[in-house]
Design a protein around this motif. Structure first.
Motif, mmCIF file in Angstrom:
data_model
loop_
_atom_site.group_PDB
_atom_site.id
_atom_site.type_symbol
_atom_site.label_atom_id
_atom_site.label_comp_id
_atom_site.label_asym_id
_atom_site.label_seq_id
_atom_site.Cartn_x
_atom_site.Cartn_y
_atom_site.Cartn_z
ATOM 1 N N GLU A 112 14.660 30.413 18.554
ATOM 2 C CA GLU A 112 15.842 31.221 18.227
ATOM 3 C C GLU A 112 17.055 30.326 17.971
ATOM 4 O O GLU A 112 17.755 30.476 16.971
ATOM 5 N N GLU A 160 8.866 36.670 12.436
ATOM 6 C CA GLU A 160 10.274 36.752 12.859
ATOM 7 C C GLU A 160 11.117 35.734 12.110
ATOM 8 O O GLU A 160 12.256 35.995 11.749
ATOM 9 N N SER A 214 9.601 30.315 22.074
ATOM 10 C CA SER A 214 10.327 31.327 21.306
ATOM 11 C C SER A 214 11.838 31.246 21.516
ATOM 12 O O SER A 214 12.620 31.476 20.595
#
Lengths: 412, 229
Positions: free
Chosen positions: B184, B208, B180
């Motif tokens: 990003e 997301e 994760s």
């Protein structure tokens, strides 16, 4: 994509898989190497025969008496009436193609002596034309002359081996040697000829005028023939007249020897060059057969290349998919794999050429076969290798270029 | 402010695969316009048709019917080489599995699309170096993929997609193979690229990731069922 970039991409791919690239090349190395060894041996055999033919003298024929045939009994070869100097003169005068003619009387095992040094050798009595017929140069001094022949002069022309044995320090020309107690002046030394095709040292010989041989050295015992010779060597003007000359000589000799129409010749006209060429034909056919076997091993090497290229294409399916996705054209992909195959093969060809040349030298050093390595084989090797690369590389390369980008990208 | 020009225009776009006995309808009449500079997330379950749609946009696959015009060029009835030239000049791809060439330095991976454009070596190197700087890997140019982390590898792949200055960047699950935190980082780079004007279309099933896009298109059974601006 340009060619230089394509080659660098291909080289990179081969470098990344160095061991596999080498193994794939092995088949081509062995194939090209064996082709080169076979060609070198076959060329060497041809060169050796050419040398033997030129040692016989260009366009020479030999006439010799055959077997006699009297009252149903066939005698051995040479048992017929001997030939004579009169035959030589008749042939020289009558047969149009004859440019030189010489009878010869040979005797082995005579001893030549110089200052207490003995050398047992062959002595041959002949006509000065003999050196013309046999294309045999005098490297020092001169040949004996026709007046010397007529006068049974005490002169000799010696072969290189005799010169080395009797005059190791040189100074042979003008010196004296004795045969059967008869002193002879050395007039000339013959060029070195080496071994004959049947393994005899051709330079171990002393030539004297035929008359000297008969009158002073005790020549040939004869049955009722004056000025006999054992055989006659004839020089013919052109290669294309050899057959016609053979016919004319045969006709003339049949008349001179009183052979009836339908009767068997008691003499033979021999064309040694033709005989050697015929033998060479068999040898070069054997060489071709061996070269064909070598070509088969090259084809097997090519199949190895094709196999490794197919594995490589399968293994790099995702890479091909990626290249297609980012804009490689089908020809770019095809060329990439084709160049890889050709580079593999040409590299193999170069290494194979080196191995083949070394192999040929090893064969030569073993002394079994004469070998001739020609610069031309470099082109043969590289050409054959590149040909194999294109031939066997095309299918895998084509297959790679036709992959569907999506399927290729998803390939696991 | 004037509305941005339409870059991608699809009308009644369909794709039928012949599979074994029957036909499989991967796309059933898609109508869709995407504007220049758009930031689009394409979502949907597997088998919904989203990947087929992406392949169409990237000219990796050809439509069975309908119309597809991208940057003024129709993609119907083109030869494989014409499609290759289109891909080379108009789109950049980022894949889930990075698809970098192994045992090949990062800079050469990035320069690959330029190779197929026939650009001279020195120029290729210069451009590739600039693209690696852009994704923050200026100090890793000669590293091989095996010497880079997953996030770094994906950044090399993004630099490669950028090297031919595409108008459209197509990313297929670009964060699917990343943790994760690195996801990003990669998404931040995408945001910057879109801000600089590149039209960005990404396939994802991560909420997301989809949330960053300004438009979400959801596929189901070969049809668009949701299109949220």
């Amino acid at each position: 994509m340009n060619f230089a970039a394509a080659v660098s991409v291909a080289l990179n791919a081969l470098r990344v898989n160095a061991l596999r690239s080498f193994l794939a090349m092995l088949g081509v190395i062995i194939g090209v190497g064996s082709v080169i060894v076979m060609i070198s041996i076959s060329q060497g055999a041809k060169a050796a025969v050419d040398a033997q033919i030129s040692a016989l003298g260009a366009n020479s024929l030999q006439l010799r008496p055959g077997s006699s045939f009297r009252g149903g009994v066939r005698g051995g070869s040479g048992s017929a009436t001997p030939l004579s100097d009169e035959d030589v003169e008749a042939l020289r005068e009558t047969v149009p193609y004859v440019i030189a003619a010489a009878g010869i009387i040979q005797q082995r095992g005579l001893t030549a002596v110089v200052d207490g040094v003995n050398w047992s050798t062959e002595v041959a009595g002949t006509h000065p034309d003999y050196f013309i017929v046999r294309d045999w140069d005098i490297v020092e001094g001169r040949a004996f002359t026709v007046p010397e022949l007529d006068g049974a002069a005490r002169v000799a022309v010696i072969g290189r081996t005799v010169a080395n044995e009797l005059f190791p320090a040189g100074g042979a020309i003008g010196a004296s040697l004795r045969i059967s107690g008869v002193p002879l002046e050395v007039a000339g030394i013959l060029a070195e000829r080496g071994q004959s095709s049947w393994g005899q040292d051709q330079d171990d010989v002393i030539f004297v005028p035929a008359t000297t041989m008969r009158n002073r050295l005790g020549g040939l015992s004869t049955a009722g023939v004056r000025n006999p010779v054992q055989s006659i060597w004839l020089g013919i003007d052109r290669a294309r007249n050899m057959e016609a000359a053979t016919e004319e000589i045969t006709d003339l000799m049949r008349v001179r020897r009183n052979i009836r129409i339908g009767g068997t010749d008691d003499f033979a006209v021999v064309n040694f060059a033709e005989f050697l060429r015929a033998r060479n034909e068999t040898e070069s056919q054997l060489g071709l057969l061996l070269a064909a076997t070598a070509v088969i091993s090259l084809v097997v090497g090519g199949i190895g290349i094709m196999n490794i290229m197919l594995v490589s294409v399968t293994e790099r399916t995702r890479e091909i998919g990626l290249r297609l996705a980012i804009g490689a054209k089908q020809a770019d992909i095809r060329n990439q794999f084709l160049i890889e195959a050709v580079v593999l093969c040409v590299a193999g060809g170069l290494v194979g050429m080196a191995c083949g040349a070394i192999g040929a030298l090893v064969v030569e050093s073993m002394g079994q076969f004469p070998v001739s390595i020609e610069p031309m084989i470099a082109f043969v090797a590289i050409g054959a290798a590149a040909g194999v690369g294109i031939l066997f590389g095309f299918y895998p390369a084509h297959r790679a270029s036709r992959l569907n980008p999506i399927d290729a990208l998803r390939y696991e | 402010m004037a509305a941005p020009a339409t870059l991608i225009r699809a009308r009644q776009l369909s794709r039928v695969y012949k599979l074994g006995g029957g036909d499989v309808h991967a796309l059933r009449g898609i109508d869709c316009d995407i504007a220049e500079g758009g930031y689009v997330a394409v979502m949907g379950a597997s088998g919904s048709g989203k990947s087929t749609f992406m392949n169409m946009l990237g000219a990796l696959d050809t439509p069975s019917g309908g119309e597809l015009t991208i940057a003024g060029q129709s993609l119907l009835n083109r030869t494989p080489d014409e499609l290759a030239a289109f891909r080379n000049q108009t789109v950049g791809f980022v894949f889930q599995q990075f698809n970098l060439l192994p045992r090949t330095p990062a800079i050469d991976n990035v320069a690959l699309p330029l190779l197929y454009r026939g650009m001279p070596a020195a120029q290729r190197r210069e451009r590739a170096a600039a693209c690696l700087e852009m994704v923050g890997l200026g100090d890793r140019m000669d590293h091989h993929p095996s010497q880079l982390s997953g996030g770094q590898q994906q950044r090399v792949a993004i630099a490669r997609a950028l090297s031919n200055e595409p108008r459209i960047l197509l990313a297929d699950e670009p964060t699917g193979a990343l943790d994760s935190r690195t996801s990003e980082d990669v998404m931040d780079i995408f945001d910057q690229l879109n801000a600089s004007g590149i039209t960005l279309i990404l396939v994802t099933h991560e909420a997301e990731v989809g949330a960053r896009a300004r438009r979400r298109i959801v596929f189901r059974d070969g049809r668009i069922v949701e299109d949220i601006q």
